[in-house]
Design an enzyme around this catalytic site. Sequence first.
Site, PDB file in Angstrom:
ATOM      1  CG  HIS A  68     -97.960   3.232 -34.182  1.00 20.58           C
ATOM      2  ND1 HIS A  68     -97.668   1.968 -33.776  1.00 20.58           N
ATOM      3  CD2 HIS A  68     -97.341   3.979 -33.480  1.00 20.58           C
ATOM      4  CE1 HIS A  68     -96.753   2.116 -32.693  1.00 20.58           C
ATOM      5  NE2 HIS A  68     -96.791   3.539 -32.487  1.00 20.58           N
ATOM      6  NE  ARG A 120     -99.336  15.187 -32.030  1.00 23.75           N
ATOM      7  CZ  ARG A 120     -99.397  13.926 -32.587  1.00 23.75           C
ATOM      8  NH1 ARG A 120     -98.636  13.620 -33.667  1.00 23.75           N
ATOM      9  NH2 ARG A 120    -100.094  13.058 -32.060  1.00 23.75           N
TER      10      ARG A 120
END
Length: 756
Positions: A737, A747
């Site tokens: 991933h 974030r």
Amino acid sequence: MEYLKFCFVFSCWMKFAYSVFSTDTPQAPPPIPKEKLLVLTVATEETDGFHRFIRSANYFNYTVKVLGMEETWKGGDVGRSIGGGQKVRLLKEAMEALADQEDLIILTVDSYDLIFAGGPEEILRKFQQANHKVLFAAEALIWPDKRLADKYPLVRSGKRYLNSGGIIGYAPYINRIVSQWNLHDNDDDQLFYTKIYVDPLQRQTLNMTLDHKCQIFQNLNGAVDEVLLKFGTDRVRVRNTVYDSLPVVIHGNGNTKMYLNYLGNYVPNAWNYEHGCRDCDDDVVDLSQLKEYPNVLVGVFIEQPTPFLPEFFQRLLTMDYPKDKLKLFVHNNEVYHEKHIQKFWEENRNAFNSFKVVGPEENLSQGEARNMGMDLCRKDATCNYYFSMDSDVMLTNRQTLKLLIEQNRKIIGPLVTRHGKLWSNFWGALSLDGYYARSEDYVDIVQRKRVGVWNIPYMAHVYLVKGSVLRNEMKERNYFVLEKLDPDMALCRNARELTSHREKDSPSPESFHMLRPPKGIFMYITNRHDFGRLISTANYNISHYNNDLWQIFENPADWREKYIHQNYTRIFTENYLEEPCPDVYWFPVFTEKACDELVEEMEHYGSWSGGKHEDKRIAGGYETVPTDDIHMKQIGFDKEWLHFIREFISPVTLKVFSGYYTKGYAIMNFVVKYTPERQAYLRPHHDSSTFTINIALNNKDRDFQGGGCRFHRYNCSIESPRKGWSFMHPGRLTHLHEGLPTTNGTRYIAVSFIDP
């Protein structure tokens, strides 16, 4: 000769026949009708103990006549020294009108510290069996003159010495005894009766004896170890285990009044296993029938750094009670909490009828501060109740204040306990030095196996006091300051004893005769409802930016309530989770408050790694796929984080990866910061874990744009993470991933590589 033999045999036979068939054989006397029993007691004022006595008498339908009500007590401090002659004088006056009623039985007993455990029929039957005209209560201790011990008749078995707290006898004989009284009100009543009893001539003439084996009278002084509760289906008795008797009159003489309070929680019909609490709904207040709610002053005391204080104030604000009927007094002794109080005051100062804050700059002791709060109600004629709360009390029941008012007690508190522990806000008994002792029923009350309203000797943290009590019985006391006792212990001792410092500690001869017997305000704890819990403050470290985060061990219930998502449990009850990609599970775990505080804590620490490969924090000093992060260990949060994993992540793992039992262990636990300026994304990689969690700590589109995670093998992306929700996915082999670019803003995510 034969004739004489016949006459002799015939005479013997006739005697035998007469003995068998004659109706003149002795018969047991008929029972005395209960209407012939009159109870005489002395009470100059209606104390809590007096009301308890009357309730027990009414339960058995005794006929009671009270002597001396509203008369000034001049009989001395009978709770601590000699005195009580006033009782004999009042009894003497009453007996003048009863002396000629030869079949009348007089039972004279104390009232403030005495309860009935049986009825008139039983007491009369046992009196008849004693076969004397007068029967005194007995005890194993001689009082008040030990020099008279040798004058007492010896007894083979039983208690030898007279106690004047209980006497039963025929009216003429009782009158002949008390008519000899010619002393003063503050002379000793027991000494008076003793001198009459130890006189052999009077003892024989008046046909007197003692209740040696406690058939009728049970004096508790020196005998607490002899008695235990005997539970029946209808009522509860006190059993004397030494003499195997069931006494009818239970007298808490001497220093056993607190033990009598314990017995009175059950005897005669207050509580049993069959019916539970049978008098909890007696004399209650129905708030729905009042035109308006009573006015309440709420005293809040912050005497040490306390976890979850904003949540405490929020519960206070959401309490189900009209705010215009609440006045708020806050004493804060901690500079650390000034920011919390200031915020609450700014947002809610107009929500209450009034709002007063006394801060650490006033330098008040706990006792002084608590006296100040109680005084505010005492001096305000419109204050109907004073509700004292320490900041370590979390009332989860919004109805608490209403429920306490409805019980209509002078002083009453809700049961609150430490989560998962037996620690509570009351003691069921006291040791000889006045500190904690565990009562027989303490654990059952704390665990709510016995539910009711309990008369107890000590309470703290949270309680309700009637304003009328503060302005009357408790009007002249510095209640929270006494000797070297903690303020709560001082309050309880003062309420139990209700005598002033000067009188109690060093009574002067000239004032001694004006002392009253202790009134003893009863204090109650109720566990009829689940009210809440106590916060542990012992190991609260305030050196962090958001200190409550570290309370997962000390206060797990409050930690969970503040930081775990409200829908977390639905994962297990309603399968409330999603699978956006194969073997990638998405579920709620953190509240927004948890996310915000964790981010704040990291930013307050401030030493972000910068996403460099060289990393001294890990074994080998080199990170192949670095992120801009701070490890949980760096802020001292690693133990707490691992506990969070075991408590809240491991159960989800077992649900979604059936058959896999995680160790709940992780070396790499960190918060990552993605920004376009420093590190916007993360290249494709495997995690060094069996499975990984990835918790979103802020909101997409509000705090940042872009971001997300793409799983290459399945060509599946998750681009809209929800704040407080966690991804859970395998770390190795199948789930390559990458972190998608954050295009704007910042974030934050919390990551753990679990079971490396």
